[in-house]
Design a protein around this motif. Structure first.
Motif, PDB file in Angstrom:
ATOM      1  N   GLY A 180     -17.519 -16.237 -28.394  1.00  0.00           N
ATOM      2  CA  GLY A 180     -17.429 -16.789 -27.050  1.00  0.00           C
ATOM      3  C   GLY A 180     -16.713 -15.869 -26.075  1.00  0.00           C
ATOM      4  N   ALA A 181     -15.640 -15.226 -26.537  1.00  0.00           N
ATOM      5  CA  ALA A 181     -14.865 -14.347 -25.655  1.00  0.00           C
ATOM      6  C   ALA A 181     -15.700 -13.159 -25.198  1.00  0.00           C
ATOM      7  CB  ALA A 181     -13.604 -13.870 -26.360  1.00  0.00           C
ATOM      8  N   CYS A 182     -16.505 -12.587 -26.101  1.00  0.00           N
ATOM      9  CA  CYS A 182     -17.324 -11.437 -25.737  1.00  0.00           C
ATOM     10  C   CYS A 182     -18.512 -11.841 -24.862  1.00  0.00           C
ATOM     11  CB  CYS A 182     -17.805 -10.706 -26.982  1.00  0.00           C
ATOM     12  SG  CYS A 182     -16.485  -9.764 -27.830  1.00  0.00           S
ATOM     13  N   TRP A 183     -19.050 -13.029 -25.088  1.00  0.00           N
ATOM     14  CA  TRP A 183     -20.116 -13.509 -24.211  1.00  0.00           C
ATOM     15  C   TRP A 183     -19.627 -13.541 -22.772  1.00  0.00           C
ATOM     16  CZ3 TRP A 183     -25.008 -13.523 -24.813  1.00  0.00           C
ATOM     17  CH2 TRP A 183     -25.612 -13.820 -26.050  1.00  0.00           C
ATOM     18  N   ASP A 184     -18.376 -13.936 -22.590  1.00  0.00           N
ATOM     19  CA  ASP A 184     -17.823 -14.058 -21.237  1.00  0.00           C
ATOM     20  C   ASP A 184     -17.654 -12.710 -20.540  1.00  0.00           C
ATOM     21  OD1 ASP A 184     -17.727 -16.793 -21.472  1.00  0.00           O
ATOM     22  OD2 ASP A 184     -15.614 -16.864 -22.069  1.00  0.00           O
ATOM     23  N   THR A 185     -17.692 -11.621 -21.297  1.00  0.00           N
ATOM     24  CA  THR A 185     -17.523 -10.298 -20.678  1.00  0.00           C
ATOM     25  C   THR A 185     -18.850  -9.701 -20.200  1.00  0.00           C
ATOM     26  OG1 THR A 185     -17.787  -9.065 -22.765  1.00  0.00           O
ATOM     27  CG2 THR A 185     -15.563  -9.848 -22.213  1.00  0.00           C
ATOM     28  N   LEU A 186     -19.964 -10.309 -20.580  1.00  0.00           N
ATOM     29  CA  LEU A 186     -21.270  -9.798 -20.183  1.00  0.00           C
ATOM     30  C   LEU A 186     -21.575 -10.178 -18.732  1.00  0.00           C
ATOM     31  CD1 LEU A 186     -23.314 -10.613 -23.404  1.00  0.00           C
ATOM     32  CD2 LEU A 186     -22.182  -8.473 -22.802  1.00  0.00           C
ATOM     33  N   ASP A 187     -22.338  -9.338 -18.065  1.00  0.00           N
ATOM     34  CA  ASP A 187     -22.656  -9.540 -16.657  1.00  0.00           C
ATOM     35  C   ASP A 187     -24.162  -9.764 -16.532  1.00  0.00           C
ATOM     36  OD1 ASP A 187     -22.618  -9.660 -13.936  1.00  0.00           O
ATOM     37  OD2 ASP A 187     -22.018  -7.580 -13.598  1.00  0.00           O
ATOM     38  N   PHE A 188     -24.537 -11.027 -16.361  1.00  0.00           N
ATOM     39  CA  PHE A 188     -25.953 -11.377 -16.306  1.00  0.00           C
ATOM     40  C   PHE A 188     -26.479 -11.325 -14.873  1.00  0.00           C
ATOM     41  CE2 PHE A 188     -24.318 -13.367 -20.129  1.00  0.00           C
ATOM     42  CZ  PHE A 188     -25.268 -13.014 -21.076  1.00  0.00           C
ATOM     43  N   PRO A 189     -27.715 -10.872 -14.684  1.00  0.00           N
ATOM     44  CA  PRO A 189     -28.295 -10.827 -13.340  1.00  0.00           C
ATOM     45  C   PRO A 189     -28.411 -12.218 -12.745  1.00  0.00           C
ATOM     46  CG  PRO A 189     -29.604  -9.543 -14.903  1.00  0.00           C
ATOM     47  CD  PRO A 189     -28.636 -10.351 -15.701  1.00  0.00           C
ATOM     48  N   GLY A 190     -28.325 -12.279 -11.444  1.00  0.00           N
ATOM     49  CA  GLY A 190     -28.445 -13.568 -10.765  1.00  0.00           C
ATOM     50  C   GLY A 190     -29.046 -13.404  -9.392  1.00  0.00           C
ATOM     51  N   GLU A 191     -28.865 -14.404  -8.563  1.00  0.00           N
ATOM     52  CA  GLU A 191     -29.350 -14.383  -7.183  1.00  0.00           C
ATOM     53  C   GLU A 191     -28.163 -14.262  -6.231  1.00  0.00           C
ATOM     54  OE1 GLU A 191     -32.437 -14.249  -6.364  1.00  0.00           O
ATOM     55  OE2 GLU A 191     -33.296 -14.583  -8.354  1.00  0.00           O
ATOM     56  N   PRO A 192     -28.407 -13.693  -5.026  1.00  0.00           N
ATOM     57  CA  PRO A 192     -29.676 -13.157  -4.511  1.00  0.00           C
ATOM     58  C   PRO A 192     -30.022 -11.818  -5.127  1.00  0.00           C
ATOM     59  CG  PRO A 192     -27.935 -12.754  -2.933  1.00  0.00           C
ATOM     60  CD  PRO A 192     -27.322 -13.595  -4.029  1.00  0.00           C
ATOM     61  N   ALA A 193     -31.303 -11.484  -5.089  1.00  0.00           N
ATOM     62  CA  ALA A 193     -31.768 -10.232  -5.679  1.00  0.00           C
ATOM     63  C   ALA A 193     -32.950  -9.705  -4.882  1.00  0.00           C
ATOM     64  CB  ALA A 193     -32.168 -10.446  -7.136  1.00  0.00           C
ATOM     65  N   CYS A 194     -33.205  -8.419  -5.034  1.00  0.00           N
ATOM     66  CA  CYS A 194     -34.339  -7.767  -4.376  1.00  0.00           C
ATOM     67  C   CYS A 194     -35.641  -8.388  -4.867  1.00  0.00           C
ATOM     68  CB  CYS A 194     -34.314  -6.270  -4.672  1.00  0.00           C
ATOM     69  SG  CYS A 194     -35.769  -5.356  -4.097  1.00  0.00           S
ATOM     70  N   THR A 195     -36.535  -8.686  -3.956  1.00  0.00           N
ATOM     71  CA  THR A 195     -37.805  -9.293  -4.338  1.00  0.00           C
ATOM     72  C   THR A 195     -38.735  -8.311  -5.036  1.00  0.00           C
ATOM     73  OG1 THR A 195     -38.706  -8.795  -2.143  1.00  0.00           O
ATOM     74  CG2 THR A 195     -37.714 -10.965  -2.451  1.00  0.00           C
ATOM     75  N   GLN A 196     -38.453  -7.008  -4.928  1.00  0.00           N
ATOM     76  CA  GLN A 196     -39.299  -5.997  -5.548  1.00  0.00           C
ATOM     77  C   GLN A 196     -38.842  -5.617  -6.953  1.00  0.00           C
ATOM     78  OE1 GLN A 196     -42.130  -4.525  -4.109  1.00  0.00           O
ATOM     79  NE2 GLN A 196     -41.904  -6.072  -2.507  1.00  0.00           N
ATOM     80  N   CYS A 197     -37.531  -5.407  -7.101  1.00  0.00           N
ATOM     81  CA  CYS A 197     -37.029  -4.894  -8.388  1.00  0.00           C
ATOM     82  C   CYS A 197     -35.938  -5.758  -9.006  1.00  0.00           C
ATOM     83  CB  CYS A 197     -36.502  -3.472  -8.210  1.00  0.00           C
ATOM     84  SG  CYS A 197     -34.934  -3.373  -7.306  1.00  0.00           S
ATOM     85  N   GLN A 198     -35.564  -6.861  -8.349  1.00  0.00           N
ATOM     86  CA  GLN A 198     -34.558  -7.802  -8.845  1.00  0.00           C
ATOM     87  C   GLN A 198     -33.147  -7.224  -8.919  1.00  0.00           C
ATOM     88  OE1 GLN A 198     -37.781  -7.596 -10.866  1.00  0.00           O
ATOM     89  NE2 GLN A 198     -38.252  -8.756  -9.013  1.00  0.00           N
ATOM     90  N   THR A 199     -32.873  -6.152  -8.191  1.00  0.00           N
ATOM     91  CA  THR A 199     -31.510  -5.655  -8.101  1.00  0.00           C
ATOM     92  C   THR A 199     -30.649  -6.689  -7.365  1.00  0.00           C
ATOM     93  OG1 THR A 199     -32.126  -3.320  -8.084  1.00  0.00           O
ATOM     94  CG2 THR A 199     -30.026  -3.881  -7.076  1.00  0.00           C
ATOM     95  N   PRO A 200     -29.462  -7.022  -7.877  1.00  0.00           N
ATOM     96  CA  PRO A 200     -28.602  -7.988  -7.178  1.00  0.00           C
ATOM     97  C   PRO A 200     -28.237  -7.509  -5.779  1.00  0.00           C
ATOM     98  CG  PRO A 200     -27.846  -7.637  -9.424  1.00  0.00           C
ATOM     99  CD  PRO A 200     -28.899  -6.597  -9.159  1.00  0.00           C
ATOM    100  N   LEU A 201     -28.237  -8.434  -4.837  1.00  0.00           N
ATOM    101  CA  LEU A 201     -27.878  -8.141  -3.456  1.00  0.00           C
ATOM    102  C   LEU A 201     -26.658  -8.946  -3.054  1.00  0.00           C
ATOM    103  CD1 LEU A 201     -31.451  -8.262  -1.841  1.00  0.00           C
ATOM    104  CD2 LEU A 201     -30.183  -6.225  -2.561  1.00  0.00           C
ATOM    105  N   GLU A 202     -25.926  -8.451  -2.075  1.00  0.00           N
ATOM    106  CA  GLU A 202     -24.719  -9.136  -1.629  1.00  0.00           C
ATOM    107  C   GLU A 202     -25.039 -10.365  -0.793  1.00  0.00           C
ATOM    108  OE1 GLU A 202     -22.062  -6.489   0.314  1.00  0.00           O
ATOM    109  OE2 GLU A 202     -21.726  -5.236  -1.448  1.00  0.00           O
ATOM    110  N   THR A 203     -26.105 -10.318  -0.014  1.00  0.00           N
ATOM    111  CA  THR A 203     -26.472 -11.439   0.843  1.00  0.00           C
ATOM    112  C   THR A 203     -27.929 -11.795   0.637  1.00  0.00           C
ATOM    113  OG1 THR A 203     -27.017  -9.942   2.670  1.00  0.00           O
ATOM    114  CG2 THR A 203     -24.767 -10.830   2.593  1.00  0.00           C
ATOM    115  N   ALA A 204     -28.248 -13.063   0.837  1.00  0.00           N
ATOM    116  CA  ALA A 204     -29.617 -13.535   0.651  1.00  0.00           C
ATOM    117  C   ALA A 204     -30.333 -13.607   1.982  1.00  0.00           C
ATOM    118  CB  ALA A 204     -29.602 -14.909  -0.012  1.00  0.00           C
ATOM    119  N   ALA A 205     -31.604 -13.226   1.963  1.00  0.00           N
ATOM    120  CA  ALA A 205     -32.450 -13.331   3.144  1.00  0.00           C
ATOM    121  C   ALA A 205     -33.896 -13.407   2.683  1.00  0.00           C
ATOM    122  CB  ALA A 205     -32.255 -12.129   4.070  1.00  0.00           C
ATOM    123  N   MET A 206     -34.720 -14.096   3.461  1.00  0.00           N
ATOM    124  CA  MET A 206     -36.116 -14.232   3.084  1.00  0.00           C
ATOM    125  C   MET A 206     -36.768 -12.852   2.990  1.00  0.00           C
ATOM    126  SD  MET A 206     -38.454 -16.420   2.296  1.00  0.00           S
ATOM    127  CE  MET A 206     -37.788 -17.949   2.954  1.00  0.00           C
TER     128      MET A 206
END
Length: 265
Positions: A37-63
């Motif tokens: 459990g402790a090591c699972w918590d250290t992983l960084d999973f992708p989330g939203e918002p993200a680039c619509t082309q390549c899914q790179t995480p973005l700081e702000t969301a926009a259409m």
């Protein structure tokens, strides 16, 4: 009542004698294989918002948000599915898997990648990023091929580990700019002629362990599209999300091993 497989019947005894352990910290886990459990918590999973082309995480969301890298160089791929973002725990897992001979980690890593492929076409074929025969001989296995087979067990997608081939050994790409990387890889990755007919008209999921500069994956995507692939998605265990410094010098290994490698386009 169906008979219980002998291996399943023995599993509780094996776990009691050799309890499952976390591949990162070595602590016992309640049910293996997997991380504690402790090591699972250290992983960084992708989330939203993200680039619509390549899914790179973005700081702000926009259409219709598109990251800077995709705005400057529209990608040829149909998207990137990364199990997690590249950080030190992810790096440790990749090192143990890729260079430490811990090939059993392919099951865990493949399962995490498969969870990010829910929107991929069900009839897509999984193709591994190829290794040159010399490197394959030295390492003993292609880590991308092991991941592709593991992903297949969870998605049901067909696997074609030899769909691509690396026709010549290439130097490390660290420290090279985008154009230099492309020049080094030009013609080095091609579709296996024996598999060309099976690739033509198919959706493809290109599998690798880590997406760093994106140069190798781009060469693979281009070769597959030229061969007639309908679309190519990239699936990887970890990706470097910071694209703002894509031409900064990288460590001596293409796969990040000692520091964060910028540029995951």
């Amino acid at each position: 009542m169906p008979a219980i497989p002998f291996s399943s019947a023995l599993k509780p005894l094996v776990d009691f004698i050799y309890p499952p352990r976390c591949p990162l910290c070595g602590e016992g886990t309640a049910a293996g294989p997997g991380l504690c459990g402790a090591c699972w918590d250290t992983l960084d999973f992708p989330g939203e918002p993200a680039c619509t082309q390549c899914q790179t995480p973005l700081e702000t969301a926009a259409m219709g948000s598109i990251c800077t890298a995709c705005h400057l160089h529209r990608p040829e791929h149909a998207g990137i599915a990364a199990a997690m973002l590249y950080n030190d725990p992810a790096r440790q897992l990749v090192l143990r898997f890729k260079h430490g001979g811990r090939i059993g980690l392919a099951k865990l890593m493949g399962r995490l990648i498969a969870a990010r492929l829910v929107n991929a076409p069900a009839d897509a074929v999984l193709i591994a990023v190829p290794l040159h025969r010399v490197r394959l001989w030295m390492r003993g296995y292609n880590q991308a091929a092991l991941l592709a087979r593991a992903i297949s067990t969870h998605t049901g997608m067909a696997v074609m580990v030899d769909g691509l081939k690396r026709t010549r050994a290439t130097p490390k790409l660290g420290g090279l700019g985008r154009k230099q990387r492309a020049k080094v890889l030009r013609g080095a990755i091609r579709v296996n002629e024996a598999r060309a007919a099976s690739i033509r008209g198919r959706h493809v999921v290109l599998v690798d362990d880590v997406l760093t500069s994106g140069a190798t994956s781009s060469a693979c995507v281009r070769a597959l599209l030229v061969a007639g692939a309908k679309s190519v998605r990239i699936a990887c265990f970890a990706r470097v999300a910071d694209q703002s410094t894509s031409d900064i010098a990288t460590p001596k290994h293409e796969t990040p091993e000692t520091a964060k490698v910028p540029g995951a386009a």
